[in-house]
Write an enzyme that holds these catalytic residues in place. Structure first.
Site, PDB file in Angstrom:
ATOM      1  N   LYS A   1      -7.025   3.484   4.504  1.00  0.00           N
ATOM      2  CA  LYS A   1      -6.200   2.312   4.294  1.00  0.00           C
ATOM      3  C   LYS A   1      -6.299   0.683   5.384  1.00  0.00           C
ATOM      4  O   LYS A   1      -7.165   1.265   6.701  1.00  0.00           O
ATOM      5  CB  LYS A   1      -4.868   2.231   4.669  1.00  0.00           C
ATOM      6  CG  LYS A   1      -3.801   1.747   4.677  1.00  0.00           C
ATOM      7  CD  LYS A   1      -2.447   1.890   4.963  1.00  0.00           C
ATOM      8  CE  LYS A   1      -0.780   1.221   4.939  1.00  0.00           C
ATOM      9  NZ  LYS A   1       0.236   1.938   5.046  1.00  0.00           N
TER      10      LYS A   1
ATOM     11  N   SER B   1       4.024   0.206   2.440  1.00  0.00           N
ATOM     12  CA  SER B   1       2.925  -0.542   1.806  1.00  0.00           C
ATOM     13  C   SER B   1       1.456  -0.006   1.650  1.00  0.00           C
ATOM     14  O   SER B   1       0.712  -0.786   1.708  1.00  0.00           O
ATOM     15  CB  SER B   1       2.531  -0.987   3.733  1.00  0.00           C
ATOM     16  OG  SER B   1       2.592   0.273   4.330  1.00  0.00           O
TER      17      SER B   1
ATOM     18  N   SER C   1       5.860   4.268   3.079  1.00  0.00           N
ATOM     19  CA  SER C   1       4.801   3.271   2.496  1.00  0.00           C
ATOM     20  C   SER C   1       3.257   4.480   1.922  1.00  0.00           C
ATOM     21  O   SER C   1       3.021   3.262   1.673  1.00  0.00           O
ATOM     22  CB  SER C   1       4.574   2.583   3.846  1.00  0.00           C
ATOM     23  OG  SER C   1       5.048   1.768   4.611  1.00  0.00           O
TER      24      SER C   1
END
Lengths: 484, 95
Positions: A76, A151, A175
């Site tokens: 990420k 997210s 997330s």
């Protein structure tokens, strides 16, 4: 080979049926073919990946390989990667090339993984749809008109679409679990303090935890094994022995007590989705578990308390972005204050600014008592609810989200509607508990996620329960049609 | 309690965030909606409840105050927007 699990690929690499270079090239080709549609990657590190793959092949040839040697993964884009752009999906960090690696990145590299690139996300991990990214939204591989969740939307979409078998993520309020649910993959948020956060761009420091996404519980176990453990560079990382996660996967479920929190099956859950979860509960009953109803009476307050604590901590953490030392800087500042104000005003997107404003307000002397302290008191009530529930049961089970993936743009104009999509995931962060989302079925062709929440540091039990479910069912093997 | 546009401007200044004047009413509306959501906290009595700061009740770990990092000046200056003679460059502070 793109639809295989890490465990399967690891066996194929060890048996020399496949080289790490071949595997890496095949997945780089898939990223090339599909990233235009999905927007799951912000940066692709093809050359470095092939170099890492060559080194992995050497290790394998010498018999020095571990379970993750030669396995391609993605990080990420809030994990610092030395020499590789780390944007946090923000204009603020559009040019930020960190001089160091996050501990998680370094540990996985030591284990021999091949990094394919950095995945898209909500800006500074603030969002539940991946629509707040400066680099544009990620599309859900099951329906590209829909959001992948957030997210960690890029990581979830990349794993679901077969661009990479596993990816790192972070989870502050859901997330990793919510995008894992929306994309039909497995995602684990470990206990607060289980995995080092050194080198992960901070959002809310009492809630953030490094997380992981893959296609099976077994793969989550393999990745967590390499990531977990004490790191003196993260002052919140806990010095506690890491169990052998893979060894516990096969444990029979006879007599395991699963609690169904009443509040997770009431308002806000679509009836068709509830049926999927009920069927999964039946599966667990068949596997020998005891099912019991429990209560988390303060759950309804979790979203409210979170949206004080998280933005307050964010307003403090993000004060470091000043346009002076790294990141975005505005053009022609009049004076130092103008430099701060415009660099931050232009560098951050709307949702980040909203949260910084809410957080700044919550910490003002006149609101501190009624906002920040009040939220921390409610946090304790929520934590105590879990402690009580875990006196009666070993694990809690419920839906990860109340509905499957929503449409792009459906909630982006209304922040409160967006916040409420995390109503089942936030409480685990407030209490610091480990939680795992795994695919449990489908509604109208869209994946449905089931959430398991465990006691502090009981990741092994969550992985065991998820693995047994995945042995008995095949929802985790169903892939989105256009990416088979 | 809805947030007035002038309050948004005050908080934005405290947070060192420039916000386009034309967008202030929109921020005031959205922030007010978020504060209304947050107000739900007042439906429960929390008298006597100890605030929870860390979910593991952990306290800050301390370490000996010794230098553990080598000099990384060059690496850090290399990613700064503006430097001169090995220093960060900002607009003049003292006239």
């Amino acid at each position: 080979m793109h639809d295989k699990t890490i465990a399967e690929l690891s066996a194929a690499l060890a048996a020399r049926e496949l080289s790490a270079v071949e595997l890496t090239q095949a997945l780089l080709d898939r990223i090339e073919a599909h990233n235009g549609t999905l927007n799951a990657f912000i940066t692709v590190t093809a050359e470095q990946a092939l170099e890492q793959a060559r080194r992995a092949d050497e290790r394998i040839a010498k018999g020095e390989a571990g379970a993750l040697t030669g396995i391609p993964i993605a990080h990420k884009d809030n994990f610092c990667t030395a020499g590789v752009l780390t944007t946090c999906a923000s204009r603020m960090l559009h040019n930020f090339v960190p001089p160091y690696d996050a501990t998680v990145v370094a540990r996985l590299e030591e284990a021999g993984v091949v990094m394919l690139g950095k995945t898209n996300m909500d800006e500074f991990a603030m969002g539940s749809s991946n629509e707040t990214s400066y680099y544009g939204p990620v599309k859900n591989p099951w329906d590209t008109e829909r959001v992948p969740g957030g997210s960690s939307g890029g990581s979830a979409a990349a794993v679901a679409a077969g661009l990479v078998p596993g990816a790192t993520a972070t989870d502050t309020g859901g997330s990793v679990r919510q995008p894992a649910a929306f994309c039909g993959v497995s995602g684990l948020k470990p206990t607060y303090g289980r995995v080092s956060r050194y080198g992960i761009v901070a959002f809310a420091s009492s809630l953030d935890q490094a997380s992981v996404i893959a296609r099976s519980a077994e793969d989550l176990a393999l990745l967590l094994q390499a990531m977990a453990g004490f790191d003196e560079r993260d002052s919140t990382c806990v010095d506690l022995a890491v169990p052998d996660y893979r060894a516990g996967l096969e444990q029979p479920l006879d007599g395991v007590r699963i609690g169904l929190p009443r509040e997770y099956f009431q308002d806000g859950v679509e009836p068709e989705l509830a049926k999927v979860i009920e069927a999964a509960v039946e599966e667990y009953r068949r596997l020998g578990a005891e099912i019991k109803e429990v209560s988390l009476p303060h759950n309804a307050l979790a979203v409210a308390a979170y949206h004080v604590i998280a933005p307050a901590e964010a307003s403090s953490n993000l004060a470091r972005f000043d346009g002076v030392r790294y990141g975005y800087r505005c053009e022609n500042p009049r004076d130092l204050e103008d430099l701060y104000m415009r660099s931050r005003g232009e560098g951050f997107g709307t949702e980040v600014k909203r949260r910084l404003l809410i957080g700044t307000r919550a910490l003002l002397a006149e609101y501190y008592q009624d906002a920040f302290l009040k939220a921390q008191k409610i946090r304790r009530l929520i934590h105590n609810d879990f402690i009580e529930a875990f006196k009666q049961v070993d694990v809690l089970l419920g839906p990860t989200t109340g509905a499957p993936a929503f449409r792009l743009g459906e909630k982006s104009a209304d922040p409160v509607q967006m916040y409420l999509t995390d109503v089942f995931t936030i409480a685990a962060n407030l209490a610091g508990l480990p939680a795992l989302s795994l695919p449990a079925g489908q509604v109208d062709g869209l994946p449905v996620g089931m959430q398991l929440i465990g006691r502090h540091f009981d990741e092994a039990r969550l992985l065991n329960l998820a693995h047994r479910f995945q042995q008995a069912t095949d929802w985790h093997t169903v892939r989105p049609q256009n990416f088979e | 309690m809805p947030l007035r546009p002038d309050e948004v401007e005050t908080i934005a200044h405290l947070a060192r965030l420039s916000i386009d004047q034309s967008l202030i009413p929109e921020y005031a509306r959205d922030l007010s909606a978020i504060l209304a959501l947050v107000e739900k906290m007042n439906t429960v009595n929390t008298d006597g409840v100890e605030p929870m700061v860390n979910p593991l009740e952990a306290v800050q770990r301390l370490r000996p105050d010794v230098v553990t990092e080598g000099d990384q000046r060059e690496a850090f200056l290399a990613i700064a927007p503006a430097v001169e003679d090995g220093l960060y460059l900002v607009p003049r502070v003292i006239e």
